[in-house]
Enzyme design. Sequence first.
Site, short mmCIF file in Angstrom:
data_model
loop_
_atom_site.label_atom_id
_atom_site.label_comp_id
_atom_site.label_asym_id
_atom_site.label_seq_id
_atom_site.Cartn_x
_atom_site.Cartn_y
_atom_site.Cartn_z
N GLU A 42 -28.62 -16.97 0.08
CA GLU A 42 -29.16 -15.61 0.02
C GLU A 42 -28.15 -14.52 0.38
O GLU A 42 -28.28 -13.84 1.40
CB GLU A 42 -30.37 -15.50 0.95
CG GLU A 42 -31.51 -16.41 0.57
CD GLU A 42 -32.74 -16.24 1.45
OE1 GLU A 42 -33.83 -16.59 1.01
OE2 GLU A 42 -32.58 -15.73 2.60
N GLU A 63 -36.16 -22.73 -1.24
CA GLU A 63 -36.94 -22.31 -0.06
C GLU A 63 -38.26 -21.72 -0.53
O GLU A 63 -38.30 -20.93 -1.48
CB GLU A 63 -36.20 -21.25 0.78
CG GLU A 63 -35.10 -21.78 1.65
CD GLU A 63 -34.52 -20.69 2.57
OE1 GLU A 63 -35.24 -19.72 2.87
OE2 GLU A 63 -33.35 -20.82 2.96
#
Length: 480
Positions: free
Chosen positions: A182, A373
């Site tokens: 991320e 995720e």
Amino acid sequence: MPDLPAAFYPATSPSSLSSADFGPGFHWGAASAAYQIEGAWQCQGKGPSIWDDFTRRKKAIRNGEHARVACDFYNRYETDLDLARGLGLTDYRFSAAWSRVLPEGTGAVNRRGLDFYDRLVDACLERDLRPWVTVYHWDLPSALQARGGWTNRSVVGWLSDYAQILARRLGDRVQNWMVLNEPMVFVGAGHLLGVHAPGRRHLGAFLAAAHHATLAQAEGGRALRALLPDGAQVGTTFSCSYLTPHRPGNGYDEAATRRADALLNRFFVEPVLGLGYPVAELPALRWLLERYQKPGDEQRLKFDFDFWGIQNYTREVVKFSPWLPLQWATLVPAKQRGVPYTDMGWEVYPESVYQMLKQYSAYPNAPKLIVTESGSAFPDVQAGGFVHDQQRRAYLQAALGQVLRARREGVDVNGYFAWTLTDNFEWAEGYGPRFGLIHVDYETQQRTVKDSGLWYGDFLKGSSADSVVRDVTSSVSRIL
């Protein structure tokens, strides 16, 4: 907190959902990150990271908490892997702590730190868990931050060298690799908003760090591929949120939503494909190009990843704001909209993962996708030795239904990793929000599989919840 809506499952009925619906070869796992679980922050030669530094700042972390012990995974990894396998997981994602391997960020390797990840990989394989390694999950060594960190262009080489150290040691057994976790979060929250390490609030720092991270994800991919054997899969992960306008049909909010999408969902993806940065929607990025992009960078930003990791938790509602000049947009909190929300304040909206899988798969030449995720933070109820978490279980069921919906519509999505295996240190939120399938008592380090974890195990193994409990109990008793 509002109750979950009655129509919580808009795509697939959980009662009919089966892991067999996803077909053979689908990857079923849980994800974790070194800093959030390992503890052992000064053990066996490990150096400090920017998060070790950040947690010492006043009011930086809720309740002044830190991760010096966290889940003590460094000493208890076999217990947790036994639990993972007892639940029927086939895959386990973890990151390597950069400063555990390279205390100064570069230079001499800490052999004891690298040995830990060697043991961890072997322990996964002994349990038939496929290890997935994330090279960088936000814990930059403090020594490199002292040299400018992500705002220093040299970080591209530092990251690539570190990736190759891991590949040389672990690449004979690890087939699945992710370069960055991320990047929009660690550069945005860390360099623009200041709410994550290293705690900076500066547009120039954000733009420099963002460009260097975009370079690093491609160069890191090349560094890994140069050393890994044929058949190894090299990917990276992107945070993303399904975005909708606050007032549909309002021109200002519609335009603000497009700008927010360019920043939050497209910024790191499109350069990888050779499309460049989304300057048309975000003219301020021209300053980035003029100041930080050098000749040849546009080609260096491109890399043919084997997969993209999609990491999604919610949708965001966007409205026009004249006070935020980068995107002229702001996000309307779920609490203000009267919709169900999690302990993180995020809207309960499982369909978001479907929407983002569709969006990313629509790019020409997009690789296969993995949901690396997905999860939710809700309160746990402990009673009679059990941990009840109906809301988390419902969210997990609904999210899987949305992944299956995308897969049935032709999206090449090949895996799902729940966030997370055990409760952990949740960055600036400390130990308050709990995402785990397994409850952790941070005082005693006792693990208890939650109802959501039992359901996930039942779903994966095609057996009753009672048999999952027996398997988990048996696994733990062998090592305690």
